[in-house]
Design a protein around this motif. Sequence first.
Motif, PDB file in Angstrom:
ATOM      1  N   UNK A 280     -15.668   9.206 -18.606  1.00  0.00           N
ATOM      2  CA  UNK A 280     -16.698  10.059 -19.194  1.00  0.00           C
ATOM      3  C   UNK A 280     -18.059   9.366 -19.130  1.00  0.00           C
ATOM      4  N   UNK A 281     -19.080  10.123 -18.741  1.00  0.00           N
ATOM      5  CA  UNK A 281     -20.433   9.595 -18.694  1.00  0.00           C
ATOM      6  C   UNK A 281     -20.743   8.747 -17.477  1.00  0.00           C
ATOM      7  N   UNK A 282     -19.794   8.635 -16.548  1.00  0.00           N
ATOM      8  CA  UNK A 282     -20.024   7.840 -15.336  1.00  0.00           C
ATOM      9  C   UNK A 282     -19.866   8.783 -14.132  1.00  0.00           C
ATOM     10  N   UNK A 283     -20.910   9.564 -13.901  1.00  0.00           N
ATOM     11  CA  UNK A 283     -20.840  10.621 -12.893  1.00  0.00           C
ATOM     12  C   UNK A 283     -20.603  10.076 -11.491  1.00  0.00           C
ATOM     13  N   UNK A 284     -20.995   8.827 -11.241  1.00  0.00           N
ATOM     14  CA  UNK A 284     -20.784   8.256  -9.906  1.00  0.00           C
ATOM     15  C   UNK A 284     -19.309   8.059  -9.579  1.00  0.00           C
ATOM     16  N   UNK A 285     -18.446   8.142 -10.575  1.00  0.00           N
ATOM     17  CA  UNK A 285     -17.008   8.067 -10.308  1.00  0.00           C
ATOM     18  C   UNK A 285     -16.530   9.256  -9.481  1.00  0.00           C
ATOM     19  N   UNK A 286     -17.320  10.335  -9.467  1.00  0.00           N
ATOM     20  CA  UNK A 286     -16.969  11.515  -8.691  1.00  0.00           C
ATOM     21  C   UNK A 286     -17.429  11.405  -7.239  1.00  0.00           C
ATOM     22  N   UNK A 287     -18.321  10.440  -6.949  1.00  0.00           N
ATOM     23  CA  UNK A 287     -18.845  10.301  -5.590  1.00  0.00           C
ATOM     24  C   UNK A 287     -17.721   9.865  -4.652  1.00  0.00           C
ATOM     25  N   UNK A 288     -17.750  10.415  -3.460  1.00  0.00           N
ATOM     26  CA  UNK A 288     -16.707  10.085  -2.483  1.00  0.00           C
ATOM     27  C   UNK A 288     -17.203   9.002  -1.522  1.00  0.00           C
ATOM     28  N   UNK A 289     -16.368   7.998  -1.329  1.00  0.00           N
ATOM     29  CA  UNK A 289     -16.696   6.893  -0.434  1.00  0.00           C
ATOM     30  C   UNK A 289     -15.566   6.695   0.571  1.00  0.00           C
ATOM     31  N   UNK A 290     -15.913   6.091   1.695  1.00  0.00           N
ATOM     32  CA  UNK A 290     -14.916   5.689   2.689  1.00  0.00           C
ATOM     33  C   UNK A 290     -14.846   4.173   2.699  1.00  0.00           C
ATOM     34  N   UNK A 291     -13.653   3.632   2.525  1.00  0.00           N
ATOM     35  CA  UNK A 291     -13.470   2.179   2.519  1.00  0.00           C
ATOM     36  C   UNK A 291     -12.691   1.764   3.759  1.00  0.00           C
ATOM     37  N   UNK A 292     -13.190   0.759   4.467  1.00  0.00           N
ATOM     38  CA  UNK A 292     -12.517   0.220   5.649  1.00  0.00           C
ATOM     39  C   UNK A 292     -12.052  -1.194   5.294  1.00  0.00           C
ATOM     40  N   UNK A 293     -10.776  -1.473   5.599  1.00  0.00           N
ATOM     41  CA  UNK A 293     -10.228  -2.794   5.277  1.00  0.00           C
ATOM     42  C   UNK A 293      -9.168  -3.160   6.305  1.00  0.00           C
ATOM     43  N   UNK A 294      -8.770  -4.420   6.276  1.00  0.00           N
ATOM     44  CA  UNK A 294      -7.811  -4.920   7.247  1.00  0.00           C
ATOM     45  C   UNK A 294      -6.376  -4.676   6.794  1.00  0.00           C
ATOM     46  N   UNK A 295      -5.547  -4.174   7.703  1.00  0.00           N
ATOM     47  CA  UNK A 295      -4.138  -3.966   7.382  1.00  0.00           C
ATOM     48  C   UNK A 295      -3.433  -5.300   7.144  1.00  0.00           C
ATOM     49  N   UNK A 296      -3.924  -6.343   7.807  1.00  0.00           N
ATOM     50  CA  UNK A 296      -3.310  -7.660   7.673  1.00  0.00           C
ATOM     51  C   UNK A 296      -3.513  -8.238   6.277  1.00  0.00           C
ATOM     52  N   UNK A 297      -4.578  -7.785   5.586  1.00  0.00           N
ATOM     53  CA  UNK A 297      -4.849  -8.298   4.249  1.00  0.00           C
ATOM     54  C   UNK A 297      -4.261  -7.460   3.159  1.00  0.00           C
ATOM     55  N   UNK A 298      -3.347  -6.562   3.512  1.00  0.00           N
ATOM     56  CA  UNK A 298      -2.756  -5.668   2.522  1.00  0.00           C
ATOM     57  C   UNK A 298      -1.249  -5.602   2.733  1.00  0.00           C
ATOM     58  N   UNK A 299      -0.615  -4.882   1.827  1.00  0.00           N
ATOM     59  CA  UNK A 299       0.842  -4.667   1.936  1.00  0.00           C
ATOM     60  C   UNK A 299       1.117  -3.292   2.528  1.00  0.00           C
TER      61      UNK A 299
END
Length: 302
Positions: A280-299
């Motif tokens: 509540x009160x944090x309207x930027x939480x509704x903003x849509x973003x694209x995140x790019x990351x490495x598959x090797x650094x994740x599960x």
Amino acid sequence: MAEKTVECTVVVLAVPHLHPSSGTGVLSLPAVKYFNPGLSAAASTGAELFTPEDLPLQGAAAKGCLHELAVMAQNFGSSRDLVMFALNSDQSEGGRDRNHNELADLTAFIQAEGGAFEAAESAVPVKKDLRIEAQKTLLLAYSLEESVNELDSLQARYEKTLASMSDVLGVEADDDLKDLPGLVDMPAELRGSGADMMQLSWRVILDNMGVFLRSGTILVTEDTSMSETLAELPEAAPLNAEKAAALCPAWDETALAGKGELMTVQAPLWRILGNNAPAAGREWHQYEFTVVFSAAGSAAKL
């Protein structure tokens, strides 16, 4: 004829890093910028900085704010403790103790743009400005990250010096080196890193960055914890060359070469942060973003 430079039409921002990195993964992709919380005019590494136009303080004023926060930090065990206090303190209750009064005075100082201001009284409520609160947190995070980098640099220098000493003395084994007079209690290496001791959560940094970002911003990360969290989202998908070029024209096959297997998540910020719903009160939480990351650094399971 000079080759035409292809640029992205949207901001591509490294997260949660606030200092330019020499990484070889997604952070080395073309067009990646680093968030400037108001302290730097240019990056000595040549990396581009992203300075939001609506920062409450910039330049000398931001440095002054950070100095005041550093003075306040003397009342805390670490800068991280101060960050968490600043995040969790309820200034609407007035200044019930010295720390609350100091934070209230700092807010008044910022609102006065460094000019004269009237000190907050304990019975006077102080209205929070979300942009000010976000910038204060990012300034502290910048300082904390700088300390982490310095600690890691000292660790590397220590181990390099010790290795050089071994070469000079003709000692091959660490155990033999430790047996030399004056070096009995000297460890052969320093365990862990600065980040192990004092790293601020990527969620805290990204949430406060979001105050100053526009919907559609492309985020890139090499943070292992963040990558693992994103890989668990149903929106996570492999990023091929065609999709990469659609995100940023500068990301052609040549730019992607050597970056390994990449993944992407496109979702509202509250989903990226791992929350169950927008706060509540944090309207930027509704903003849509694209995140790019490495598959090797994740599960990730591709």
